[in-house]
Design a protein around this motif. Structure first.
Motif, mmCIF file in Angstrom:
data_model
loop_
_atom_site.group_PDB
_atom_site.id
_atom_site.type_symbol
_atom_site.label_atom_id
_atom_site.label_comp_id
_atom_site.label_asym_id
_atom_site.label_seq_id
_atom_site.Cartn_x
_atom_site.Cartn_y
_atom_site.Cartn_z
ATOM 1 N N ALA A 112 0.154 -13.166 5.907
ATOM 2 C CA ALA A 112 0.295 -13.347 7.355
ATOM 3 C C ALA A 112 1.217 -12.282 7.946
ATOM 4 O O ALA A 112 2.222 -12.587 8.586
ATOM 5 C CB ALA A 112 0.820 -14.747 7.654
ATOM 6 N N ILE A 113 0.867 -11.031 7.696
ATOM 7 C CA ILE A 113 1.631 -9.903 8.220
ATOM 8 C C ILE A 113 0.659 -8.849 8.717
ATOM 9 O O ILE A 113 -0.542 -8.933 8.462
ATOM 10 C CB ILE A 113 2.560 -9.288 7.138
ATOM 11 N N ASP A 114 1.192 -7.837 9.408
ATOM 12 C CA ASP A 114 0.349 -6.745 9.882
ATOM 13 C C ASP A 114 -0.338 -6.048 8.706
ATOM 14 O O ASP A 114 0.248 -5.873 7.642
ATOM 15 C CB ASP A 114 1.179 -5.729 10.644
ATOM 16 N N TYR A 115 -1.572 -5.595 8.929
ATOM 17 C CA TYR A 115 -2.368 -4.990 7.867
ATOM 18 C C TYR A 115 -1.686 -3.757 7.293
ATOM 19 O O TYR A 115 -1.694 -3.534 6.081
ATOM 20 C CB TYR A 115 -3.757 -4.608 8.401
ATOM 21 N N TRP A 116 -1.042 -2.940 8.135
ATOM 22 C CA TRP A 116 -0.417 -1.707 7.642
ATOM 23 C C TRP A 116 0.825 -2.043 6.833
ATOM 24 O O TRP A 116 1.128 -1.394 5.834
ATOM 25 C CB TRP A 116 -0.089 -0.778 8.806
ATOM 26 N N ARG A 117 1.529 -3.099 7.250
ATOM 27 C CA ARG A 117 2.704 -3.530 6.507
ATOM 28 C C ARG A 117 2.286 -4.065 5.142
ATOM 29 O O ARG A 117 2.974 -3.875 4.145
ATOM 30 C CB ARG A 117 3.450 -4.601 7.293
ATOM 31 N N LEU A 118 1.154 -4.701 5.096
ATOM 32 C CA LEU A 118 0.628 -5.236 3.835
ATOM 33 C C LEU A 118 0.433 -4.110 2.833
ATOM 34 O O LEU A 118 0.870 -4.205 1.685
ATOM 35 C CB LEU A 118 -0.693 -5.947 4.106
ATOM 36 N N CYS A 119 -0.204 -3.038 3.262
ATOM 37 C CA CYS A 119 -0.480 -1.924 2.354
ATOM 38 C C CYS A 119 0.789 -1.170 1.967
ATOM 39 O O CYS A 119 0.927 -0.742 0.825
ATOM 40 C CB CYS A 119 -1.481 -0.966 2.999
ATOM 41 N N LEU A 120 1.671 -1.004 2.918
ATOM 42 C CA LEU A 120 2.857 -0.180 2.662
ATOM 43 C C LEU A 120 3.940 -0.926 1.907
ATOM 44 O O LEU A 120 4.669 -0.329 1.108
ATOM 45 C CB LEU A 120 3.415 0.341 3.980
ATOM 46 N N HIS A 121 4.059 -2.222 2.144
ATOM 47 C CA HIS A 121 5.181 -2.969 1.582
ATOM 48 C C HIS A 121 4.775 -4.049 0.600
ATOM 49 O O HIS A 121 5.643 -4.686 -0.004
ATOM 50 C CB HIS A 121 6.001 -3.580 2.722
ATOM 51 N N GLY A 122 3.480 -4.253 0.437
ATOM 52 C CA GLY A 122 3.036 -5.236 -0.541
ATOM 53 C C GLY A 122 2.877 -6.608 0.053
ATOM 54 O O GLY A 122 3.202 -6.848 1.207
ATOM 55 N N SER A 123 2.355 -7.487 -0.753
ATOM 56 C CA SER A 123 2.005 -8.830 -0.300
ATOM 57 C C SER A 123 2.814 -9.899 -1.011
ATOM 58 O O SER A 123 2.920 -9.877 -2.243
ATOM 59 C CB SER A 123 0.513 -9.064 -0.547
ATOM 60 N N LEU A 124 3.346 -10.816 -0.233
ATOM 61 C CA LEU A 124 3.971 -12.013 -0.792
ATOM 62 C C LEU A 124 3.022 -13.204 -0.667
ATOM 63 O O LEU A 124 3.407 -14.336 -0.931
ATOM 64 C CB LEU A 124 5.294 -12.307 -0.072
ATOM 65 N N GLY A 125 1.791 -12.883 -0.266
ATOM 66 C CA GLY A 125 0.802 -13.941 -0.079
ATOM 67 C C GLY A 125 -0.019 -14.167 -1.333
ATOM 68 O O GLY A 125 0.473 -14.054 -2.454
ATOM 69 N N SER A 126 -1.280 -14.429 -1.120
ATOM 70 C CA SER A 126 -2.163 -14.777 -2.231
ATOM 71 C C SER A 126 -2.924 -13.566 -2.745
ATOM 72 O O SER A 126 -3.200 -12.628 -1.993
ATOM 73 C CB SER A 126 -3.155 -15.856 -1.781
ATOM 74 N N TRP A 127 -3.290 -13.621 -4.018
ATOM 75 C CA TRP A 127 -4.011 -12.544 -4.681
ATOM 76 C C TRP A 127 -5.267 -13.083 -5.347
ATOM 77 O O TRP A 127 -5.268 -14.198 -5.873
ATOM 78 C CB TRP A 127 -3.139 -11.891 -5.748
ATOM 79 N N GLY A 128 -6.311 -12.256 -5.337
ATOM 80 C CA GLY A 128 -7.503 -12.568 -6.097
ATOM 81 C C GLY A 128 -7.281 -12.244 -7.567
ATOM 82 O O GLY A 128 -6.227 -11.744 -7.967
ATOM 83 N N GLN A 129 -8.311 -12.460 -8.375
ATOM 84 C CA GLN A 129 -8.157 -12.329 -9.822
ATOM 85 C C GLN A 129 -8.299 -10.902 -10.321
ATOM 86 O O GLN A 129 -7.992 -10.648 -11.480
ATOM 87 C CB GLN A 129 -9.181 -13.223 -10.546
ATOM 88 N N GLY A 130 -8.748 -9.977 -9.477
ATOM 89 C CA GLY A 130 -8.907 -8.600 -9.909
ATOM 90 C C GLY A 130 -10.297 -8.324 -10.455
ATOM 91 O O GLY A 130 -10.920 -9.171 -11.099
ATOM 92 N N THR A 131 -10.757 -7.120 -10.184
ATOM 93 C CA THR A 131 -12.044 -6.676 -10.704
ATOM 94 C C THR A 131 -11.878 -5.238 -11.202
ATOM 95 O O THR A 131 -11.280 -4.409 -10.525
ATOM 96 C CB THR A 131 -13.156 -6.797 -9.636
ATOM 97 N N LEU A 132 -12.390 -4.958 -12.384
ATOM 98 C CA LEU A 132 -12.174 -3.668 -13.030
ATOM 99 C C LEU A 132 -13.188 -2.632 -12.554
ATOM 100 O O LEU A 132 -14.399 -2.878 -12.593
ATOM 101 C CB LEU A 132 -12.256 -3.821 -14.546
ATOM 102 N N VAL A 133 -12.673 -1.496 -12.136
ATOM 103 C CA VAL A 133 -13.497 -0.348 -11.782
ATOM 104 C C VAL A 133 -13.192 0.759 -12.786
ATOM 105 O O VAL A 133 -12.038 1.160 -12.931
ATOM 106 C CB VAL A 133 -13.203 0.133 -10.349
ATOM 107 N N THR A 134 -14.219 1.227 -13.464
ATOM 108 C CA THR A 134 -14.065 2.293 -14.443
ATOM 109 C C THR A 134 -14.965 3.449 -14.041
ATOM 110 O O THR A 134 -16.179 3.264 -13.889
ATOM 111 C CB THR A 134 -14.432 1.827 -15.854
ATOM 112 N N VAL A 135 -14.363 4.614 -13.857
ATOM 113 C CA VAL A 135 -15.110 5.800 -13.455
ATOM 114 C C VAL A 135 -15.055 6.795 -14.608
ATOM 115 O O VAL A 135 -13.980 7.269 -14.971
ATOM 116 C CB VAL A 135 -14.537 6.432 -12.178
ATOM 117 N N SER A 136 -16.208 7.095 -15.156
ATOM 118 C CA SER A 136 -16.269 8.017 -16.289
ATOM 119 C C SER A 136 -16.489 9.445 -15.805
ATOM 120 O O SER A 136 -17.157 9.671 -14.791
ATOM 121 C CB SER A 136 -17.392 7.600 -17.225
ATOM 122 N N SER A 137 -15.944 10.391 -16.549
ATOM 123 C CA SER A 137 -16.060 11.805 -16.143
ATOM 124 C C SER A 137 -17.299 12.453 -16.745
ATOM 125 O O SER A 137 -17.980 11.886 -17.571
ATOM 126 C CB SER A 137 -14.816 12.563 -16.609
#
Length: 125
Positions: free
Chosen positions: A100-125
């Motif tokens: 419940a904070i500004d979107y730019w503050r979220l990206c710059l300062h991190g989140s004290l809210g809720s998080w999803g479980q994560g999804t892996l992205v793998t980029v091969s060269s």
């Protein structure tokens, strides 16, 4: 209960594309900052892209500008991260988060809210 369900990760070759989805529930979607963070092995978690669903304002970290696009479908309470021109250095676990904070503050300062479980992205060269 706040829930964030991330999906869409996978293995892709350099130069390829992926779209991540984050389905949200349990909070007033349009009144939160929502974003995508990533964490590569041995590195700190960083804010990649964040959005204000109420007006579509966005923030991107410099390394993904012009390649990643964050968007929201407010009818579906879902945030997307379209990634093109992927590079091996984009390899990471990607998490969606909401606070419940500004979107730019979220990206710059991190989140004290809720998080999803994560999804892996793998980029091969």
């Amino acid at each position: 209960e706040v829930q964030l369900q991330a999906s869409g990760g996978g293995l892709v070759q350099a130069g390829g594309s992926l779209r991540l989805s984050c389905a949200a529930s349990g909070f007033p979607f349009e009144h939160y900052g929502i974003g995508w963070f990533r964490q590569a092995p041995g590195k700190e978690r960083e804010g990649v892209a964040c959005i204000s669903p109420s007006d579509g304002s966005t923030y991107y970290v410099d390394s993904v500008k012009g390649r990643f696009t964050i968007s929201s479908d407010n009818a579906k309470n879902t945030v997307y991260l379209q990634m093109i021109s992927l590079k091996p250095e984009d390899t990471a676990v990607y998490y969606c988060t909401a606070d419940a904070i500004d979107y730019w503050r979220l990206c710059l300062h991190g989140s004290l809210g809720s998080w999803g479980q994560g999804t892996l992205v793998t980029v091969s060269s």
